[in-house]
Design a protein around this motif. Sequence first.
Motif, PDB file in Angstrom:
ATOM      1  N   THR A  13       0.546  -0.715   0.039  1.00  0.00           N
ATOM      2  CA  THR A  13       0.009  -0.103  -0.051  1.00  0.00           C
ATOM      3  C   THR A  13       0.556   1.104   0.181  1.00  0.00           C
ATOM      4  N   TYR A  38      -7.355   5.863   5.772  1.00  0.00           N
ATOM      5  CA  TYR A  38      -6.397   4.198   5.647  1.00  0.00           C
ATOM      6  C   TYR A  38      -6.397   3.653   6.635  1.00  0.00           C
ATOM      7  N   PHE A  81      -6.571  -4.405   1.608  1.00  0.00           N
ATOM      8  CA  PHE A  81      -6.525  -3.551   0.576  1.00  0.00           C
ATOM      9  C   PHE A  81      -6.666  -3.873  -0.253  1.00  0.00           C
ATOM     10  N   TYR A  89      -5.015  -3.180  -3.474  1.00  0.00           N
ATOM     11  CA  TYR A  89      -3.237  -2.853  -3.559  1.00  0.00           C
ATOM     12  C   TYR A  89      -2.665  -4.603  -3.608  1.00  0.00           C
TER      13      TYR A  89
END
Length: 337
Positions: free
Chosen positions: A30, A53, A86, A88
Amino acid sequence: MFTLSPADAEALAARALHACGTSLHNATSTAQALVAADIDGQSGHGLSRLPAYAAQVKSGKIDGKAVPALSQPRVGSILVDAKGGFAYPALDLAIDTLPGLAIESGVAAAGIHSSHHIGQAGRTAERLANAGLVALVVSNTPSAMALPGGTKPMIGTNPLAFAAPINGRAPLVIDLALSLVARAKIVAAQKAGKPIPADWATDAAGKPTTDPSAALGGALAPIGGAKGAALALMIEILCGALAGGRYGWEASSFLDDRGGPPGVGQVLVVFDPKAFGGPGFAARMEGLLAVFKSDVGVRLPGDRRLASREKTRLGGIAIAPELHAQIDQLANGGAGA
């Protein structure tokens, strides 16, 4: 402004996310994505996102320790479950897997579900283009726009990115959201007490408005009017109905720690150029761009991004002192507020 090298920025961001309950692997993935956005001049997808986040990891809205799971239902397709974490790490898994499948089958695709904010979609497409592939990347997002004739925000700004390799330079990258302007511009106008152009948004009754407060209670306007709305609907179908993500009106916000996981979807489609026109694709792209560049004054998609990279290489990443202090506090176990 506070200036950091990309490596120092990544390390700080990863420490902050890790301190908030994110696994080291996910924090690193991330952090790399956030810093890459700042390097490319896309600060709206960069370190400015980190406090939100972090708050979502702490509240459980993002599972910071999620391990995405991959299955392969067909020879040229994969399905990735982001597990409420997440986006990513799930994107990394797809990017690692798709090139081999594309070489085998010519075309390969990934559907990702139970995912989160894709960030700079062009980065995902570019990473695939760096592997010699032509790539198309789409994601749906929480609702922000109404369909033509409607008044309720039902579909997201739904980013669309495309990338293709070129001989002798970085890939060509096209990256756009499908709203005419970002919501952040309307928020900025509201804070400044200034009107907005009438084509940016509609109010709660579906009427064009110059009042930013009314716009924030209504819907963003799609780029290109009904054509942009149709593209956003297409992406909603691909990422929701096809890949299994939540639809825009079902997804919670990417920006706060309220509610459950957004659970949106992404779709990545890649083409191995050698399976179509033979080995000369990157050279043909070089010739194509040379023709466009011969028209003095032409700026190709991504030129501004590449200029920002060079600027960052020379001078580092500049972030506001307040944001740096907030991230530093998170990295050292503080609340970051």
